[in-house]
Design a protein around this motif. Structure first.
Motif, PDB file in Angstrom:
ATOM      1  N   SER A 215      28.339  28.616   4.119  1.00 22.01           N
ATOM      2  CA  SER A 215      28.829  26.810   4.148  1.00 22.01           C
ATOM      3  C   SER A 215      29.070  26.618   5.562  1.00 22.01           C
ATOM      4  N   ALA A 216      29.489  24.806   6.180  1.00 24.29           N
ATOM      5  CA  ALA A 216      29.084  24.414   6.768  1.00 24.29           C
ATOM      6  C   ALA A 216      30.239  25.024   8.033  1.00 24.29           C
ATOM      7  N   ASP A 217      31.137  25.899   7.285  1.00 29.26           N
ATOM      8  CA  ASP A 217      32.310  27.086   8.268  1.00 29.26           C
ATOM      9  C   ASP A 217      32.346  27.980   8.525  1.00 29.26           C
ATOM     10  N   SER A 218      31.038  29.033   7.711  1.00 31.30           N
ATOM     11  CA  SER A 218      31.255  29.959   8.120  1.00 31.30           C
ATOM     12  C   SER A 218      29.974  30.400   9.781  1.00 31.30           C
ATOM     13  N   ALA A 219      28.976  29.039   9.103  1.00 31.85           N
ATOM     14  CA  ALA A 219      27.976  29.124   9.995  1.00 31.85           C
ATOM     15  C   ALA A 219      28.384  29.528  11.189  1.00 31.85           C
ATOM     16  N   PRO A 220      29.191  28.428  12.076  1.00 36.14           N
ATOM     17  CA  PRO A 220      28.717  28.971  13.353  1.00 36.14           C
ATOM     18  C   PRO A 220      29.165  29.605  13.785  1.00 36.14           C
ATOM     19  N   GLU A 221      30.288  30.437  13.174  1.00 37.84           N
ATOM     20  CA  GLU A 221      30.599  32.112  13.736  1.00 37.84           C
ATOM     21  C   GLU A 221      28.599  32.989  13.706  1.00 37.84           C
ATOM     22  N   LEU A 222      29.041  33.298  12.452  1.00 32.65           N
ATOM     23  CA  LEU A 222      27.907  33.681  11.806  1.00 32.65           C
ATOM     24  C   LEU A 222      26.942  34.061  12.706  1.00 32.65           C
TER      25      LEU A 222
END
Ligand code: PGA
Length: 250
Positions: A215-222
């Motif tokens: 998701s837009a939330d999880s993408a940056p860290e992944l």
């Protein structure tokens, strides 16, 4: 070495022709960036209008499946030449839904991978464990086995251009995204496996995506993890959110 990220949408069995063109028009400005490779993997019947709709943009078009024979009496199947002639550059191979509902095996995955390379289509090769396998502690062994069979007879030069998508089955469409540690651990294990099968240079070049409720939330860290080179995105690729995922670092 720095690998260019690759973020692909997997539309699955969604979007009629007219809906597909509308979605592309909506997403085009949202995913316009040269920083990452952007791919829309769409249902076969949507390929031609989507190829037309993305003309002049940074978006490449992929298929969701392909058969491993050249042509002939295979009712209902789509050949690699049909894909390339329509402007397709990528093909998803061995998605867990194809393995589960359409009896695809590691062996048919391997045949499709070889055929895709023969036709210069970049395969997005899927692997992933079930929840039971994770709980049994056999995730890495299972994934290594899937990778080893998928890459049988594949040359190092070909392997360098491949994309692997690590998609834990329990995270697909469930909203239950793997933790960044879990995703990074398996993506690293896949890279180590490629280094064993080929060499360090191949392992450092091949791109490995994470997929499963991105998701837009999880993408940056992944996508900040050292061995995660982007994502294969299902549900969120059908929404403006996909633009945020593509621009995860802005
Ligand atoms: P999801 O699907 O993002 O909806 O979980 C991912 C995939 O199956 O490729």
């Amino acid at each position: 070495m720095s690998r260019k990220k690759i973020i692909a949408g997997n539309w699955k069995m969604n979007m009629t022709l007219s809906e597909a063109v509308k979605l592309v028009e909506e997403l085009k400005p949202l995913v316009a960036t040269e920083d990452v490779d952007v791919v829309f993997c769409v249902p076969a019947i949507d390929i031609i209008p989507v190829v037309e709709a993305v003309k002049g943009s940074n978006i490449a078009v992929g298929a969701e499946n392909m058969y491993f024979e050249e042509k002939g009496a295979y009712t209902g199947e789509i050949s690699p030449a049909m894909l390339t002639d329509s402007g397709v550059k990528y093909v998803i191979i061995g998605h867990s839904e194809r393995r589960e509902y359409f009896a695809e095996t590691d062996e048919t995955v391997n045949k499709k991978v070889l055929k895709a390379f023969e036709h210069k289509i970049t395969p997005i090769i899927c692997c992933g464990e079930s929840l039971t396998q994770r709980e049994q502690g056999i995730t890495i062994d299972w994934i290594r086995q899937q990778i080893k069979i998928a890459f049988l007879q594949v040359s190092a030069e070909q392997a360098k251009t491949a994309v692997i998508a690590y998609e834990p089955i329990w995270a697909i469409g469930t909203g239950k995204v793997a933790t960044t540690e879990q995703a990074q651990e398996v993506c690293k294990a896949i890279r180590d496996c490629i280094a064993e099968l080929y060499d360090e240079a191949t392992a450092e070049t091949i791109r490995i995506q994470y997929g499963g409720s991105v998701s837009a939330d999880s993408a940056p860290e992944l996508f900040a993890q050292p061995d995660i080179d982007g994502g294969l995105v299902g549900g969120a690729s059908l929404k403006p959110d996909f633009g945020k995922i593509v621009n995860y670092n802005k």
